[in-house]
Design a protein around this motif. Structure first.
Motif, short mmCIF file in Angstrom:
data_model
loop_
_atom_site.label_atom_id
_atom_site.label_comp_id
_atom_site.label_asym_id
_atom_site.label_seq_id
_atom_site.Cartn_x
_atom_site.Cartn_y
_atom_site.Cartn_z
N ASN A 51 -22.97 28.00 19.91
CA ASN A 51 -21.81 28.69 20.49
C ASN A 51 -22.02 28.94 22.34
N ALA A 52 -23.20 29.12 22.42
CA ALA A 52 -23.64 29.09 23.81
C ALA A 52 -23.69 27.63 24.58
N TYR A 53 -24.38 26.48 23.70
CA TYR A 53 -24.46 25.15 23.98
C TYR A 53 -22.74 24.76 24.21
N ASP A 54 -21.81 24.97 23.24
CA ASP A 54 -20.56 24.68 23.54
C ASP A 54 -20.05 25.23 24.74
N SER A 55 -20.28 26.54 24.84
CA SER A 55 -19.47 27.21 26.11
C SER A 55 -20.28 26.32 27.41
N ASN A 56 -21.42 26.20 27.61
CA ASN A 56 -22.00 25.45 28.78
C ASN A 56 -21.55 24.00 28.82
N GLN A 57 -21.27 23.45 27.86
CA GLN A 57 -20.86 22.03 28.01
C GLN A 57 -19.60 22.00 28.34
N ALA A 58 -18.67 23.21 27.89
CA ALA A 58 -17.25 22.86 28.34
C ALA A 58 -17.32 23.19 29.92
N LEU A 59 -18.18 24.15 30.52
CA LEU A 59 -18.30 24.75 32.03
C LEU A 59 -18.80 23.50 32.64
N LEU A 60 -19.76 22.80 32.00
CA LEU A 60 -20.26 21.65 32.70
C LEU A 60 -19.24 20.33 32.85
N GLN A 61 -18.61 20.18 31.60
CA GLN A 61 -17.33 19.14 32.02
C GLN A 61 -16.19 19.50 32.92
N GLN A 62 -15.91 20.95 32.78
CA GLN A 62 -14.99 21.32 33.85
C GLN A 62 -15.50 21.13 35.51
N THR A 63 -16.91 21.52 35.55
CA THR A 63 -17.55 21.06 36.81
C THR A 63 -17.60 19.66 37.23
N ARG A 64 -18.08 18.90 36.08
CA ARG A 64 -18.14 17.54 36.55
C ARG A 64 -16.80 16.72 36.96
N VAL A 65 -15.77 17.36 36.41
CA VAL A 65 -14.32 16.76 36.69
C VAL A 65 -13.98 17.07 38.24
N SER A 66 -14.27 18.53 38.28
CA SER A 66 -13.95 19.09 39.74
C SER A 66 -14.88 18.43 40.81
N VAL A 67 -15.95 18.27 40.46
CA VAL A 67 -16.88 17.66 41.55
C VAL A 67 -16.46 16.15 41.62
N ASP A 68 -16.18 15.28 40.67
CA ASP A 68 -15.98 13.87 40.82
C ASP A 68 -14.84 13.92 41.60
N SER A 69 -13.62 14.53 41.37
CA SER A 69 -12.47 14.57 42.04
C SER A 69 -12.74 14.62 43.34
N ARG A 70 -13.53 15.72 43.98
CA ARG A 70 -14.01 16.04 45.36
C ARG A 70 -14.97 14.76 45.89
N MET A 71 -15.70 14.28 45.01
CA MET A 71 -16.53 13.03 45.49
C MET A 71 -15.64 11.88 45.82
N ASN A 72 -14.62 12.03 44.85
CA ASN A 72 -13.46 10.69 45.03
C ASN A 72 -13.01 10.71 46.49
N GLU A 73 -12.49 12.21 46.88
CA GLU A 73 -11.88 12.23 47.88
C GLU A 73 -12.97 12.01 49.17
N VAL A 74 -14.17 12.21 48.80
CA VAL A 74 -15.54 11.94 49.91
C VAL A 74 -15.26 10.21 50.24
N ASP A 75 -15.34 9.47 48.99
CA ASP A 75 -15.30 8.13 49.08
C ASP A 75 -14.01 7.53 49.75
N GLN A 76 -12.88 8.22 49.55
CA GLN A 76 -11.67 7.52 50.21
C GLN A 76 -11.87 7.79 51.69
N LEU A 77 -12.52 9.23 51.96
CA LEU A 77 -12.46 9.40 53.62
C LEU A 77 -13.37 8.50 54.24
N ALA A 78 -14.43 8.14 53.52
CA ALA A 78 -15.60 7.29 54.01
C ALA A 78 -14.88 5.97 54.11
N ALA A 79 -14.22 5.20 53.11
CA ALA A 79 -13.49 4.21 53.33
C ALA A 79 -12.46 4.04 54.45
N GLN A 80 -11.77 5.08 54.76
CA GLN A 80 -10.55 4.87 55.77
C GLN A 80 -11.44 5.02 57.12
#
Length: 784
Positions: A51-80
């Motif tokens: 149950n702890a593994y599942d909880s941690n994986q869910a939190l990590l997945q949520q964090t990964r999606v959020s950070v990837d979205s932010r990093m995508n903003e960084v990439d767009q900023l860098a490109a412009q």
């Protein structure tokens, strides 16, 4: 003292064998729920971990999606920024010197400032221009030394190291977060470097540096952290970019295990067990890792485990006590059984090492003895069967008391409703035998018996009666015994085969058919009577009683068998059967035969002779029965009719039977008194038993129990118990002896036996009885 040592020695021997096995068996049953509980706890613990593994994986997945979205903003900023025209002018400064002036520098600063609104995730950014060795920010243009020393000072990197990084090709390179003094403050910043022009690795003209505040990156993780979990973000080069842990080096040992797209495992961090979960981003190859202390996850489980361990220990202690008690209780009958065997076989001095082996050996020995007895019985069974049938035919058996069990025991089956007797007289076997020895006569009878049993086909039993005579007890469904029927054909076949095959002539006498077992003796008498007509039969050697019973007779019938029947019935006090024999005798002589008056006198003398022999055998005074008549032979002769003679004989025999029955009753009463007296003398001995009493009075123990119950109305054990309880109560009331001492004095082996029997009969324990009796005594004294 020796006896106590021996009992203790035997007890220790018992406990080392069966007692220990019983105890271990009960203990193993006790351990089963403990093992099951342990397995369930393991499953519950693993479920918590999963149950702890599942909880941690869910939190990590949520964090990964959020950070990837932010990093995508960084990439767009860098490109412009990278493709900004003003910046392009400065990147190719050598070719555009004419167009570059102070105004263009201001334009570049303004252009960079224009992009600040593209991503709130980016804290700041600046451009390093390699041709002019200048740093351009959204507010100022300066040289690298001034910028990295006074405006943007890295704690772990020198100015030269930073310039070296910016001067080389970087395709989205991320430097681990570190403290940077920035705007008079120090914050942990994550640095992202993009080489310019973007995508050209052959000629680096500058770099775009994007600054990301670490708090923005892992702030959400800290808000979600409810279990003291540490989070790590690892770059594609294996460096820890940022973490919530105080130490970046804590996960160095688990780096090789972070190979898949995602996973969970347990790892040791120093002395602590940690639950590790990780997942990788396909966008930037970052690895997101969570590390949670196992003790935190299992805190509630461990609390429950501690409580469960206490309960298990308590249950184990209680269970061991109960197991010991049950083992002792279940072992006790085995010990008593062994002691009974030892006493019964007079082996009390023997030492038993293994009770089960001992019981098994004794049981096998008993089985062998039983088989030997059964074998002996089976060998004697034909003799017993033949003797029973012989006595049944001659009237020596009380048929009224016979049961199906008795017949089955004798291996005799009489399923049909009609009975008869056949006598076969061996007339001449000289052509078969050679030396006229007993062995040859036995062979002749054996042949005749087997041939008769075979041809009768289950309708009768053939047995030896005398040296030259064989008897058959018939039991048939049809009540016909006459010439020309099926039975006649069988008997003729027997005679024919004996004559033709064994050259032996046989005379056959057949009684009339009877309808109950009690008349078999009458049928035997009829067969004997029929056999007496052999001299009068002209060539016909099968004689039927029905054919000769109405022939006029000049002699009376009173065979030795009939006399023996009368005497045996009278000796046993059985007047009912005596009366039956007398009625049959008078019917044959005075109704069927119609003997002459002279023959009646001779018959009277014979009957009186039987009475005198009977009185002598019973040691009875004959004058008492004959009313003082001294010439006893004239006692019956004075009666003129057969009815008077028969009635007088019946009165005589009734008096004799009553006398015999009365003497038996007196003997039974004396025997009961003898038994009771022996019990009263020996009830205080714990060796008193039904067997010892039976040995004393010379009876079988089972018969003794039935006899005493019938005579007194209660069984032997009840009387012994009553005497012991009476004496025990007397001692409890009038002595200071302990219960154990009283138990010894009243015939119990120990106080446990006395307490159990006393409570069962009196309803209270001996101690309580003594207390009540003493209290009543004090109350009586107070009244006086």
């Amino acid at each position: 003292m020796i006896q106590k040592w021996r009992s203790r020695r035997e007890g220790e021997t018992f406990r080392r064998s069966v007692f220990v096995k019983l105890l271990l068996s009960f203990m193993s049953i006790l351990i089963i729920p403990v093992v099951i509980g342990s397995l369930l706890y393991g499953r519950m613990e693993q479920a918590m971990i999963d149950n702890a593994y599942d909880s941690n994986q869910a939190l990590l997945q949520q964090t990964r999606v959020s950070v990837d979205s932010r990093m995508n903003e960084v990439d767009q900023l860098a490109a412009q920024i990278a493709f900004d025209p003003t910046l392009q002018l400065f990147l190719y400064e050598e070719n555009n010197r004419a167009s570059i002036n102070a105004y263009t520098h201001i334009q570049l600063i303004k252009s960079l400032k224009r992009y600040r609104t593209l991503s709130p995730f980016v804290d700041d950014y600046y451009v390093y221009l390699k041709p002019s060795d200048r740093i351009v920010t959204t507010t100022v243009r300066t040289d690298p030394v001034t910028f990295f020393r006074d405006m943007n000072e890295y704690s772990n990197l020198s100015v030269d190291e930073i310039k070296s990084i910016l001067s080389h090709y970087n395709l989205r390179t991320y430097l681990p977060s570190e403290p940077i003094r920035y705007d008079q403050m120090q914050r942990n910043m994550l640095t992202s470097v993009f080489s310019l022009p973007m995508g050209d690795s052959t000629e680096v003209l500058g770099s775009l540096v994007v600054m990301i505040d670490e708090a923005q990156l892992i702030g959400q993780l800290r808000k979600s952290n409810q279990r003291n979990t540490d989070f790590y973000i690892i770059g594609d080069d294996g460096q820890v970019l940022t973490t919530t842990s105080a130490s970046r080096d804590a996960i160095d040992g688990i780096m090789p295990r972070l190979g898949g797209a995602k996973g969970d495992f347990t790892a040791s961090f120093g002395q602590r067990e940690m639950l590790v979960s990780y997942t990788k981003s396909n966008q930037n190859n970052w690895t997101y890792v969570s590390v949670t202390p196992k003790t935190i996850v299992l805190a509630k489980v461990n609390e429950t485990k501690s409580l469960a361990m206490v309960l298990v220990l308590l249950c184990m202690a209680g269970g061991m006590t109960v197991a010991y008690y049950l083992a002792y209780k279940n072992h006790r009958p085995i010990r008593e059984l062994i002691h009974t065997i030892l006493q019964g076989k007079n082996m009390s001095g023997s030492h038993i090492r293994n009770e089960f082996a001992f019981i098994k050996n004794e049981l096998l020995s008993s089985i062998v003895e039983e088989k030997q007895m059964r074998g002996m019985f089976s060998r004697q069974k034909p003799v017993i069967k033949s003797d029973f049938i012989s006595r049944l035919m001659r009237g020596y058996v009380d048929t009224a008391r016979l049961t199906d069990t008795d017949y089955a025991f004798m291996d005799v089956s009489l399923p049909h409703p009609h009975y008869g007797v056949i006598l076969m007289q061996i007339d001449d076997c000289r052509r078969f035998v050679q030396e006229d020895t007993e062995r040859e006569w036995t062979l002749v009878r054996f042949i005749l018996i087997n041939l008769s049993n075979e041809l009768l086909a289950g309708n009768g039993y053939a047995i030896e009666l005398e040296r030259d005579r064989v008897g058959i007890l018939l039991n048939v469904a049809e009540p016909s015994a006459e010439e020309g029927n099926e039975l006649d054909r069988v008997l003729k076949a027997i005679r024919s085969q004996m004559e033709s095959k064994f050259r032996t002539s046989v005379t056959v006498a057949v009684s009339g058919m009877k309808t109950n077992v009690g008349q078999i003796a009458v049928a035997y008498g009829e067969a004997v009577t029929a056999l007496e007509y052999k001299p009068l039969q002209a060539g016909d050697d099968i004689i039927y009683y029905e054919a000769v019973k109405n022939i006029e007779h000049h002699y009376f019938y009173y065979s030795l068998e009939t006399e023996a029947q009368l005497m045996n019935y009278a000796k046993s006090g059985d007047f009912i059967n005596v009366e039956k024999v007398l009625n049959q005798l008078f019917e044959i002589n005075f109704q069927s035969r119609s003997i002459s008056p002279e023959m009646a006198k001779y018959l009277s003398s014979e009957l009186m002779s039987t009475v005198i022999k009977l009185l002598n055998a019973l040691n009875m005074d004959d004058e008492t029965f004959f009313g003082g008549e001294k010439e006893t032979f004239k006692y019956l002769a004075r009666f003129s009719t057969s009815e008077e003679m028969r009635d007088t004989l019946k009165r005589l025999y009734r008096s004799i039977c009553d006398k015999v029955a009365g003497e038996r009753s007196d003997h039974s009463e004396l025997l009961a008194v003898k038994i009771r007296s022996y019990i009263e003398r020996h009830y205080a001995s714990n060796e008193l038993s039904l067997t010892s009493i039976a040995d004393h009075v010379g009876l079988n123990s089972s018969y003794l129990s039935t006899f005493y119950k019938k005579q007194t109305g209660h069984n032997v054990t009840e009387y012994i118990t009553a005497l012991r309880m009476k004496e025990a109560k007397s001692l409890l009331e009038g002595s200071e002896l302990t219960v154990a001492q009283i138990a010894q004095k009243v015939g119990f082996a120990n106080d446990i036996g006395l307490i159990r029997v006393f409570k069962k009969t009196e309803g209270i324990t001996p101690g309580k009885y003594r207390e009540i009796s003493h209290k009543e005594g004090l109350d009586n004294e107070a009244v006086l």
